[in-house]
Design an enzyme around this catalytic site. Structure first.
Site, PDB file in Angstrom:
ATOM      1  N   HIS A   8       0.854  -1.182   0.000  1.00  0.00           N
ATOM      2  CA  HIS A   8       0.000   0.000   0.000  1.00  0.00           C
ATOM      3  C   HIS A   8       0.891   1.233   0.000  1.00  0.00           C
ATOM      4  O   HIS A   8       1.965   1.230   0.609  1.00  0.00           O
ATOM      5  CB  HIS A   8      -0.923   0.000   1.227  1.00  0.00           C
ATOM      6  CG  HIS A   8      -2.051   0.966   1.137  1.00  0.00           C
ATOM      7  ND1 HIS A   8      -1.917   2.305   1.435  1.00  0.00           N
ATOM      8  CD2 HIS A   8      -3.353   0.796   0.764  1.00  0.00           C
ATOM      9  CE1 HIS A   8      -3.078   2.918   1.266  1.00  0.00           C
ATOM     10  NE2 HIS A   8      -3.965   2.026   0.862  1.00  0.00           N
ATOM     11  N   ASP A  21      -7.926  -4.588  -0.483  1.00  0.00           N
ATOM     12  CA  ASP A  21      -8.429  -4.963  -1.805  1.00  0.00           C
ATOM     13  C   ASP A  21      -8.238  -6.444  -2.083  1.00  0.00           C
ATOM     14  O   ASP A  21      -8.968  -7.037  -2.874  1.00  0.00           O
ATOM     15  CB  ASP A  21      -7.710  -4.139  -2.880  1.00  0.00           C
ATOM     16  CG  ASP A  21      -7.886  -2.652  -2.669  1.00  0.00           C
ATOM     17  OD1 ASP A  21      -9.031  -2.223  -2.518  1.00  0.00           O
ATOM     18  OD2 ASP A  21      -6.874  -1.920  -2.636  1.00  0.00           O
TER      19      ASP A  21
END
Length: 430
Positions: free
Chosen positions: A306, A364
């Protein structure tokens, strides 16, 4: 308050700038007077080292894997609260008392329907239009129907607009889905809670009774909480920038939806699911992991790492649990994509390559599998993200409008084009 000072030496001259401390997190150097003092700008592509505003809403510590809404850890809110409670928290700054919660839920519920004339908008889109294209258009059109809540200088109108968008976004999203699959629209049911009502609008049909599974509704509600806000990301910054011009709130949220549509932002869970499908089976994982480690191979493992979190994404832990609950409730025991996901997770948490580069599974990675199990097609994933993030956008927009120090956004640039030159008539050009 400024209790420290930073010094910058430019061309032999020394200039001082206040250092401002937040409640938690890194301090910032206040360079708002830099151009006036030095005639220079800073250069920061992507604004990765620039604080564009002061905010009290959301805090992220990427190194520690921490996400706080108004100081409350996301894990506690997702485990013990519900989405509308988190909405109240983000908008007002504190968790509601029981009477405050009941009043807020009632006010949101009052606005769940959209103007009947707006239902005709959908027939103007091609049947195969992407649901996010529909969302951009319909949300932007809200300002044409709700003139009584577009005056941003009126606190009451700001709050009415906020409630309307939180209430109507599930209705619009469900209508976008129904239009996409060719089914009739289903009106909101105010006897259901926020998440259950959304699932009912998406999956009920007039010809038979549809009962919302409480486990699935709770999972949907938790997904909304996890996506409600995430500090000054691209779409939130877009909403703030649009709002800084004095644009009405509906237009600002439509701008945020457009930004979220980008595959590097809101489309990441769809990309992660597509990647799992591309891998196909557990025995092919080593091949794709090797490709991911190869600098000369363009393949990238989606759903790992991320931009902000350099530790395990705290939302991913909750999403993993939610994913298992949904698959278990639906009796999905041997989902090949889940098997691939679980094996990839083990590798990411134990392989020195992933550990060194801090490529931990993010939200995700799990949300795509969960949403697919709930019955949503991949092109609806970003729509659900937009639905949840609306409250964060609204809270950030409201904070920006009410900030007396806020000015219209005007980023600067490093110009590297042609210097000043004179116009040459076309017949003299070579």
């Amino acid at each position: 308050m400024a209790d420290k000072n930073a010094k910058l030496t430019v061309g032999g001259g020394e200039h001082g700038f206040d250092v401002l401390d937040g409640t938690i997190g890194p301090s910032v150097v206040n360079i708002s007077s830099l151009y006036k003092d030095t005639g220079m700008f800073t250069y920061d592509p992507g604004f990765t080292s620039t604080a564009s505003c002061e905010s009290k809403i959301t805090y992220i510590d990427g190194d520690e894997g921490t996400l706080l809404y108004r100081g409350y850890p996301i894990e506690q809110l997702a485990d013990h609260g519900d989405f509308l409670e988190s909405c109240y928290l983000l908008l007002y700054g504190d968790l509601p008392t029981k009477p405050e919660k009941e009043d807020f839920v009632s006010r949101v519920t009052y606005h769940t329907m959209i103007h009947e004339q707006m239902s005709r908008f959908f027939s103007g889109f091609r049947r195969d239009a992407h649901p996010m294209a529909v969302m951009c258009g319909v949300v932007g059109a809200l300002s044409a129907f709700y003139h009584d809540s577009t005056d941003i200088s009126d606190p009451r109108q700001r709050m009415i607009a906020s409630l309307r968008m939180i209430a109507k976004m599930p209705t619009i999203a469900a209508m976008a889905y129904k239009y996409h699959v060719g089914q009739p629209f289903v009106y909101p049911r105010n006897d259901l809670n926020y998440a259950a009502n959304f699932l009912h609008m998406c999956f009920a049909v007039p010809c038979e009774e549809y009962k919302v599974n409480p486990v699935l509704a709770r999972a949907m509600d938790r997904i909304f909480i996890l996506h409600a806000d995430h500090e000054q990301n691209a779409s939130t910054s877009t909403v703030r920038l649009a709002g800084s011009s004095g644009a009405n709130p509906f237009a600002c949220i439509a701008a945020g939806i457009a930004c979220l549509w980008g595959p590097a932002h809101g489309g990441a869970n769809e990309a992660a699911l597509n990647m799992l499908s591309e891998i196909g089976s557990v025995d092919r994982i080593p091949e794709f992991v090797a490709r991911a480690k190869d600098k000369n191979d363009p393949f990238r493992l989606m759903g790992f790492g991320h931009r902000v979190y350099k530790n395990y994404d705290p939302r991913a832990k909750i999403m993993q649990k939610t994913c298992h609950e949904v698959l278990g409730e639906l009796g999905i025991k041997d989902d090949p994509l889940l098997d691939i996901a679980m094996e990839l997770e083990k590798i990411a948490l134990n392989d020195p390559y992933f550990i060194e580069k801090k490529l931990y599974p993010n939200i995700d990675f799990y949300s795509g599998i969960t949403l697919r199990a709930l019955g949503f097609p991949t092109n609806m994933f970003t729509v659900l993200f937009a639905l949840a993030r609306t409250v964060g956008w609204i809270a950030q927009w409201k904070e920006m409008v009410e900030d007396p120090s806020q000015r219209i956004g005007r980023p600067r640039q490093l110009y590297t084009g042609a210097p000043k030159r004179d116009y040459v008539p076309i017949e003299q050009r070579r």
